[in-house]
Design a protein around this motif. Structure first.
Motif, mmCIF file in Angstrom:
data_model
loop_
_atom_site.group_PDB
_atom_site.id
_atom_site.type_symbol
_atom_site.label_atom_id
_atom_site.label_comp_id
_atom_site.label_asym_id
_atom_site.label_seq_id
_atom_site.Cartn_x
_atom_site.Cartn_y
_atom_site.Cartn_z
ATOM 1 N N TYR A 127 0.835 -1.202 0.000
ATOM 2 C CA TYR A 127 0.000 0.000 0.000
ATOM 3 C C TYR A 127 0.874 1.258 0.000
ATOM 4 O O TYR A 127 0.623 2.208 -0.749
ATOM 5 C CB TYR A 127 -0.914 0.022 1.235
ATOM 6 N N ALA A 147 -4.037 7.247 -3.094
ATOM 7 C CA ALA A 147 -3.636 6.028 -3.812
ATOM 8 C C ALA A 147 -3.436 4.872 -2.849
ATOM 9 O O ALA A 147 -3.772 3.719 -3.152
ATOM 10 C CB ALA A 147 -2.360 6.292 -4.611
ATOM 11 N N VAL A 150 -6.887 3.596 -1.884
ATOM 12 C CA VAL A 150 -7.466 2.859 -3.022
ATOM 13 C C VAL A 150 -6.875 1.456 -3.105
ATOM 14 O O VAL A 150 -7.596 0.469 -3.307
ATOM 15 C CB VAL A 150 -7.218 3.628 -4.339
ATOM 16 N N THR A 151 -5.559 1.351 -2.925
ATOM 17 C CA THR A 151 -4.887 0.050 -2.995
ATOM 18 C C THR A 151 -5.373 -0.881 -1.883
ATOM 19 O O THR A 151 -5.570 -2.087 -2.113
ATOM 20 C CB THR A 151 -3.358 0.227 -2.905
ATOM 21 N N THR A 412 -3.568 2.036 -10.438
ATOM 22 C CA THR A 412 -3.690 3.117 -9.441
ATOM 23 C C THR A 412 -2.734 4.256 -9.757
ATOM 24 O O THR A 412 -3.114 5.441 -9.693
ATOM 25 C CB THR A 412 -3.413 2.569 -8.027
ATOM 26 N N TYR A 413 -1.500 3.920 -10.110
ATOM 27 C CA TYR A 413 -0.503 4.945 -10.428
ATOM 28 C C TYR A 413 -0.893 5.734 -11.684
ATOM 29 O O TYR A 413 -0.883 6.970 -11.679
ATOM 30 C CB TYR A 413 0.867 4.287 -10.628
ATOM 31 N N SER A 416 -3.903 7.976 -11.112
ATOM 32 C CA SER A 416 -3.629 9.046 -10.150
ATOM 33 C C SER A 416 -2.679 10.099 -10.706
ATOM 34 O O SER A 416 -2.806 11.291 -10.403
ATOM 35 C CB SER A 416 -3.025 8.471 -8.864
ATOM 36 N N LEU A 427 -11.009 6.675 -10.462
ATOM 37 C CA LEU A 427 -10.482 5.776 -9.438
ATOM 38 C C LEU A 427 -11.356 5.823 -8.178
ATOM 39 O O LEU A 427 -11.653 4.786 -7.575
ATOM 40 C CB LEU A 427 -9.043 6.173 -9.104
ATOM 41 N N THR A 431 -13.558 2.717 -6.736
ATOM 42 C CA THR A 431 -13.324 2.243 -5.372
ATOM 43 C C THR A 431 -14.632 2.159 -4.587
ATOM 44 O O THR A 431 -14.925 1.154 -3.934
ATOM 45 C CB THR A 431 -12.330 3.182 -4.643
#
Length: 446
Positions: A127, A147, A150-151, A412-413, A416, A427, A431
């Motif tokens: 994370y 982020a 989200v992870t 995610t990266y 974001s 995102l 989520t």
């Protein structure tokens, strides 16, 4: 925070027994049973550590030899998950990831958006890894924090959605257990997609090779120990080893194939009392029929014969793919021994079919090489910031096939950092949608 950081500094072999002792006491398991449970978990971890280190120590030289022989020369070097974890825990987000992760987990349990109690604390670095990369790329702590959250949600929901399949495949022994490790969860979509495609291809969809059938049909040739010898000799042959070194590697791989499943039983001996106590309290004291699961490391199931056999076969395939794959600049080295962690949550979807598992692994690794290449510039900046000594002299960039090669990390990266405000909104909506979808499934259990 000081106490948590101290416990983390002791390493997983000591940290996890302490966590299980505390958890057992909190659940009312009793002092003696809690201590015994914690000790057995620690013994299991030590055993798994010794055997996986044995794997890495013997596989590493063979891989390096292959790199020299075949002139593999790519610009981004693999420094492995230990370096990635060190960097992740060495940042501001890394310093708070465990308490933040636990709070988010508790909130999700309370709101019925997850059924997983994630005590796999060591893997929380996944994370922090994504959050750190986003923070460095955007120069925004809060975007990195977003982020990270989200992870966590993606991992817990993915873990929940796969839990029943995992339990059915691995057996009653794993009832009430789940594997919320972000790297492993990230390969579930590949397993689903590959399965769906293969099911629609005549003849190919009839190929069915699993551990039991291999052993029954092929006898000695299907035995995990014998497969370990064959795979070890094959790797030694590719590395141009002498006959003596090939045989040594073969016996070592056989030892890994045999010992990991047996050590896993010790780990489960420590885990089961805690898991059973949690389920008992939920059903009898709190009068709920929710299937709450204890989230632990997937290390306990990497000993499955198909996981080990396919994971080892994937080593030379991954090296080959790294050379021929268009756009790849990443040379996988240090992470190759960890390829077995691709499969713990893939096998329940392929139902242990070695052919489908291998195809899933190849597709997943191809994407992982691209993901690692894409994240390498930011990952290199992160390493420079936290611990520049981890970057080998003369190397232009570094990455890791482990979580830097994960679908969750890449999506995610990218959303974001590179999709601006629209990506963040997408995102965020995705989520929330996953949480609500998971809540609806959980509530429907009643």
């Amino acid at each position: 925070m000081v106490v948590i950081n101290y416990i983390m500094s002791l390493g997983a072999n000591v940290m996890m027994p302490i966590v299980f002792i505390i958890l057992g006491l909190c659940l009312g398991l009793g002092v003696a049973k809690s201590i015994k449970s914690g000790i057995m978990v620690g013994v299991g971890f030590v055993g798994l550590t010794i055997v996986t280190e044995l794997l890495a120590e013997n596989l590493g030289p063979a891989v390096n030899k292959m790199v020299q022989i075949y002139g593999l020369n790519l610009k981004v070097l693999d420094i492995g998950w230990p370096a990635a974890a060190t960097v992740s825990y060495g940042t501001k987000l890394g310093a708070i990831v465990i308490p933040v992760g636990l709070v988010i987990n508790m909130i999700m349990l309370f709101t019925k958006t997850t059924n997983t109690m994630n005590i796999n604390l060591w893997s929380y670095w996944h994370y922090a890894f994504v959050g750190t990369l986003v923070t460095i790329a955007t120069n925004s702590f809060w975007l990195g924090f977003f982020a990270l959250v989200v992870t966590i949600v993606f991992t817990l929901v993915g873990c929940d959605l796969s839990q029943k399949k995992m339990e059915e495949f691995y057996g009653e022994e794993y009832k009430g257990v789940s594997f919320p490790q972000a790297f492993s969860v990230g390969f579930i979509p590949f397993a689903i997609a590959v399965n769906w495609i293969i099911e629609r291809i005549p003849v190919i969809n009839k190929i069915d090779i699993d551990a039991e059938k291999m052993q029954k049909r092929y006898g000695l040739f299907g035995d995990p120990a014998f497969l370990g010898v064959i795979i070890g000799i094959l790797l030694g042959l590719i590395a141009h080893y002498t006959v003596a070194k090939m045989l040594t590697l073969g016996i070592t791989m056989a030892a890994v194939m045999v010992l990991i499943p047996r050590i896993t039983k010790v780990f489960m001996e420590g885990l089961n009392p805690t898991s059973q106590r949690a389920q008992y309290l939920l059903v009898n004291k709190y009068k709920t029929n929710r299937d709450i699961s204890i989230g632990i490391t997937p290390s306990v199931i990497i000993g499955h014969p198909v996981t080990l056999a396919v994971g080892l076969l994937l080593v030379p395939i991954t090296l080959f793919l790294s050379v021929i794959l268009p756009g790849n600049m990443f040379l996988p080295l240090a992470s190759l021994a960890g390829l077995i962690y691709v499969f713990p949550l893939v096998l329940p979807y392929t139902k242990g079919n070695a052919f489908r598992t291998l195809v899933t692994g190849i597709v997943g690794v191809m994407c992982s090489l691209w993901f690692a290449t894409a994240l390498a510039p930011t990952f290199t900046k992160a390493v420079h910031t936290v611990s520049p000594k981890l970057i080998p002299h003369g190397t232009s960039g570094v990455a890791s096939l482990d979580f830097a090669g994960s679908l969750i990390a890449w999506v995610t990266y990218e959303l974001s950092v590179n999709a601006t405000i629209i990506g963040v909104i997408v995102l965020g909506i995705a989520t929330l949608a996953l949480m609500l979808y998971n809540r609806r499934k959980i509530v429907a259990q009643k």
